[in-house]
Design a protein around this motif. Structure first.
Motif, PDB file in Angstrom:
ATOM      1  N   ALA A 264       0.789  -8.628 -12.511  1.00 27.41           N
ATOM      2  CA  ALA A 264       0.235  -8.019 -13.724  1.00 27.41           C
ATOM      3  C   ALA A 264       0.300  -6.496 -13.638  1.00 27.41           C
ATOM      4  O   ALA A 264       0.099  -5.806 -14.636  1.00 27.41           O
ATOM      5  CB  ALA A 264      -1.204  -8.462 -13.940  1.00 27.41           C
ATOM      6  N   TYR A 265       0.590  -6.002 -12.448  1.00 28.16           N
ATOM      7  CA  TYR A 265       0.842  -4.575 -12.221  1.00 28.16           C
ATOM      8  C   TYR A 265       2.101  -4.509 -11.360  1.00 28.16           C
ATOM      9  O   TYR A 265       2.849  -5.491 -11.304  1.00 28.16           O
ATOM     10  CB  TYR A 265      -0.360  -3.903 -11.548  1.00 28.16           C
ATOM     11  N   THR A 266       2.393  -3.408 -10.730  1.00 28.35           N
ATOM     12  CA  THR A 266       3.617  -3.285  -9.945  1.00 28.35           C
ATOM     13  C   THR A 266       3.293  -2.777  -8.554  1.00 28.35           C
ATOM     14  O   THR A 266       2.406  -1.929  -8.386  1.00 28.35           O
ATOM     15  CB  THR A 266       4.613  -2.316 -10.615  1.00 28.35           C
ATOM     16  N   THR A 267       4.011  -3.286  -7.551  1.00 31.16           N
ATOM     17  CA  THR A 267       3.868  -2.766  -6.191  1.00 31.16           C
ATOM     18  C   THR A 267       5.243  -2.592  -5.565  1.00 31.16           C
ATOM     19  O   THR A 267       6.227  -3.165  -6.015  1.00 31.16           O
ATOM     20  CB  THR A 267       3.039  -3.712  -5.296  1.00 31.16           C
ATOM     21  N   ARG A 268       5.249  -1.791  -4.517  1.00 24.55           N
ATOM     22  CA  ARG A 268       6.478  -1.610  -3.756  1.00 24.55           C
ATOM     23  C   ARG A 268       6.130  -1.282  -2.309  1.00 24.55           C
ATOM     24  O   ARG A 268       5.213  -0.496  -2.053  1.00 24.55           O
ATOM     25  CB  ARG A 268       7.323  -0.478  -4.356  1.00 24.55           C
ATOM     26  N   VAL A 269       6.862  -1.876  -1.363  1.00 28.67           N
ATOM     27  CA  VAL A 269       6.715  -1.548   0.051  1.00 28.67           C
ATOM     28  C   VAL A 269       7.873  -0.656   0.462  1.00 28.67           C
ATOM     29  O   VAL A 269       9.011  -0.881   0.069  1.00 28.67           O
ATOM     30  CB  VAL A 269       6.699  -2.828   0.912  1.00 28.67           C
ATOM     31  N   GLY A 270       7.590   0.369   1.250  1.00 24.20           N
ATOM     32  CA  GLY A 270       8.656   1.232   1.746  1.00 24.20           C
ATOM     33  C   GLY A 270       9.024   2.346   0.786  1.00 24.20           C
ATOM     34  O   GLY A 270       8.375   2.565  -0.243  1.00 24.20           O
ATOM     35  N   SER A 271      10.092   3.035   1.125  1.00 19.92           N
ATOM     36  CA  SER A 271      10.521   4.207   0.363  1.00 19.92           C
ATOM     37  C   SER A 271      11.338   3.813  -0.863  1.00 19.92           C
ATOM     38  O   SER A 271      11.707   2.651  -1.036  1.00 19.92           O
ATOM     39  CB  SER A 271      11.351   5.127   1.268  1.00 19.92           C
ATOM     40  N   GLY A 272      11.619   4.812  -1.690  1.00 17.26           N
ATOM     41  CA  GLY A 272      12.446   4.592  -2.871  1.00 17.26           C
ATOM     42  C   GLY A 272      11.724   4.921  -4.154  1.00 17.26           C
ATOM     43  O   GLY A 272      10.495   5.094  -4.171  1.00 17.26           O
ATOM     44  N   PRO A 273      12.454   5.043  -5.257  1.00 19.28           N
ATOM     45  CA  PRO A 273      11.853   5.415  -6.540  1.00 19.28           C
ATOM     46  C   PRO A 273      10.883   4.362  -7.041  1.00 19.28           C
ATOM     47  O   PRO A 273      11.070   3.165  -6.812  1.00 19.28           O
ATOM     48  CB  PRO A 273      13.060   5.535  -7.477  1.00 19.28           C
ATOM     49  N   PHE A 274       9.848   4.825  -7.738  1.00 26.93           N
ATOM     50  CA  PHE A 274       8.802   3.934  -8.253  1.00 26.93           C
ATOM     51  C   PHE A 274       8.163   4.659  -9.443  1.00 26.93           C
ATOM     52  O   PHE A 274       7.152   5.342  -9.301  1.00 26.93           O
ATOM     53  CB  PHE A 274       7.785   3.677  -7.148  1.00 26.93           C
ATOM     54  N   PRO A 275       8.754   4.523 -10.647  1.00 26.41           N
ATOM     55  CA  PRO A 275       8.350   5.337 -11.804  1.00 26.41           C
ATOM     56  C   PRO A 275       6.870   5.266 -12.157  1.00 26.41           C
ATOM     57  O   PRO A 275       6.287   6.273 -12.572  1.00 26.41           O
ATOM     58  CB  PRO A 275       9.211   4.781 -12.945  1.00 26.41           C
ATOM     59  N   THR A 276       6.228   4.112 -12.033  1.00 25.31           N
ATOM     60  CA  THR A 276       4.837   3.984 -12.502  1.00 25.31           C
ATOM     61  C   THR A 276       3.819   4.095 -11.367  1.00 25.31           C
ATOM     62  O   THR A 276       2.653   3.733 -11.538  1.00 25.31           O
ATOM     63  CB  THR A 276       4.623   2.645 -13.235  1.00 25.31           C
ATOM     64  N   GLU A 277       4.250   4.600 -10.211  1.00 26.38           N
ATOM     65  CA  GLU A 277       3.346   4.664  -9.063  1.00 26.38           C
ATOM     66  C   GLU A 277       2.097   5.493  -9.366  1.00 26.38           C
ATOM     67  O   GLU A 277       2.166   6.554  -9.981  1.00 26.38           O
ATOM     68  CB  GLU A 277       4.060   5.247  -7.849  1.00 26.38           C
ATOM     69  N   LEU A 278       0.961   4.996  -8.908  1.00 28.39           N
ATOM     70  CA  LEU A 278      -0.324   5.672  -9.084  1.00 28.39           C
ATOM     71  C   LEU A 278      -0.753   6.319  -7.767  1.00 28.39           C
ATOM     72  O   LEU A 278      -0.705   5.691  -6.714  1.00 28.39           O
ATOM     73  CB  LEU A 278      -1.396   4.671  -9.529  1.00 28.39           C
ATOM     74  N   PHE A 279      -1.192   7.561  -7.858  1.00 27.39           N
ATOM     75  CA  PHE A 279      -1.640   8.285  -6.669  1.00 27.39           C
ATOM     76  C   PHE A 279      -3.130   8.615  -6.752  1.00 27.39           C
ATOM     77  O   PHE A 279      -3.654   9.358  -5.936  1.00 27.39           O
ATOM     78  CB  PHE A 279      -0.840   9.588  -6.515  1.00 27.39           C
TER      79      PHE A 279
END
Length: 419
Positions: A264-279
């Protein structure tokens, strides 16, 4: 449906293992066709957690059988460990597992290479150091070992000697595992597999079997990590899409359905582009509530809002025609949720990336929707309807917890909706 593929629609970790396990009871064969031990599929059986890195997510106490296809790279030691864990609770489970003679093997020196190459990079990729990349590299450069090699000791010795000679030259003696070490290792794991009564088979012969019964193809990682169409070079080394079924001798035209699993949201492990990343604090909250840590590495996952342009890209690349949404319950209680509907790519507005390069330049354009108290809330139904309208793909199943049985159809959920 007799032949269905289930793939990840994002950057992996969408909960495919649970979804496959949920449907597996309806299929005679569960087939892993790509990937290696860098993919962790978590399932719960009778309240107990199991993490399979190589084994298909079959129902151990059911009638279904598992097949590991030639598109995989297999760490036999890891496979044996997984089988032993399941054997303790489900005696005889190993006899339900079949491995294609053509599968490629991850060897001890591949893991050493993985660490060496990652330490030598100016900008590390974020590999799991499981030897996957070097194993696929050897496969392509014709410097590796297939499963059938372990049945011919003379040929195996010759092959390992040649390969080690080259590796020793390339890495200036930094590889500690010798050809003799790897030879003894392979003889040992073969004995272990024989004791467990694991089956060895040919996809050529199995083709008629598969086509005469029901088959569920289990993908690894997600479309956005595909070697050809993912966010290269921050990708895995094989096919993560439905097209990977070709390694088992099937065409995507033979599939009755391709189901894409999305969070229902987005995740990513490791490096690389992630347009909707939240900080921000919201990203931290979602990560905590969703227990976002890699099943294989334990690394914290990067977290962001749902990315619809990425989903449309995945739909086209992998031919998705149905969605399963997971972890919707993680967003329970949020007053509002954001959802990325378009990208601004260097001043151009795009609803779908033209290529994986666009992910590097994309700035997300959001819409804000009302949150929901639970997945029985009408606002969650509106959220799903929004996803369906934008992607053109129906969401037919909802996962609302980690347990296999915590799944329902959208129709059943609608019956419980509270306005």
């Amino acid at each position: 449906m007799k032949r269905v593929a289930i793939v990840g629609s994002q950057w992996g970790d969408e909960g495919k293992g649970k979804v496959v396990n949920y449907f597996s009871k309806n299929y005679e064969w569960i087939v892993r066709y790509s990937g290696g031990a860098n993919a962790g599929h978590t399932i719960y059986i009778d309240g107990k957690k199991y993490v399979n890195h190589l084994l298909p997510s079959i129902t151990p106490n059911g009638y279904s059988k598992g097949f590991l296809g030639a598109g995989m790279v297999i760490d036999l030691e890891q496979l044996i460990n997984e089988l032993k864990i399941l054997e303790a609770d489900f005696p005889g489970i190993s006899s339900k597992i079949y491995i294609d003679y053509e599968t490629f093997l991850v060897l001890p020196w591949h893991k050493e290479e993985d660490e060496l190459r990652e330490s030598m990079r100016k900008n590390p990729i974020g590999t799991t150091k499981k030897g996957i990349g070097p194993a696929y590299t050897d496969k392509v450069s014709r410097e590796g070992i297939k499963l059938y090699n372990i049945f011919d000791e003379k040929l195996l010795k010759e092959r390992l000697s040649e390969i080690y000679y080259l590796k020793n030259k390339i890495y200036s003696g930094k590889i500690k595992s010798t050809d003799k070490d790897v030879f003894e290792y392979l003889l040992k794991v073969k004995r272990d597999l024989d004791k467990l009564n694991v089956n060895f088979a040919s996809a050529v012969k199995m083709g008629d079997v598969f086509r005469s019964t029901s088959v569920l193809f289990e993908g690894a990682q997600g479309v956005l990590l595909d070697l050809d169409f993912g966010t290269y070079p921050f990708v895995t080394s094989g096919s993560t899409m439905a097209h990977g079924v070709s390694s088992v001798g099937f065409s995507t035209f033979e599939l009755d359905k391709v189901m894409g699993v999305l969070k229902a949201y987005t995740t990513r492990v490791g490096s690389g582009p992630f347009p909707t990343e939240l900080f921000d604090e919201t990203g931290g909250k979602i990560a905590k509530l969703g227990n976002e840590f890699g099943a294989t590495t334990g690394r914290p996952r990067r977290v962001g809002w749902l990315d619809l342009p990425a989903l449309r890209y995945a739909k086209i690349r992998s031919g998705l025609n149905e969605f399963v949404i997971t972890k919707a319950d993680v967003l329970d209680g949020f007053d509002e949720v954001k959802i990325c509907t378009k990208y601004d790519v260097e001043g151009k507005i795009k609803e779908i990336p033209d290529s994986s390069y666009d992910f590097y330049k994309a700035k997300p354009i959001y819409e804000t929707l009302k949150g929901w108290k639970s997945t029985n809330d009408v606002n969650f139904l509106k959220y799903m309807a929004f996803i369906e309208e934008f992607t053109g793909v129906k969401i037919n199943y909802i996962s609302y917890g980690p347990k296999t049985e915590e799944m329902c159809t959208k129709n059943n959920m609608i019956m419980r909706i509270k306005g």
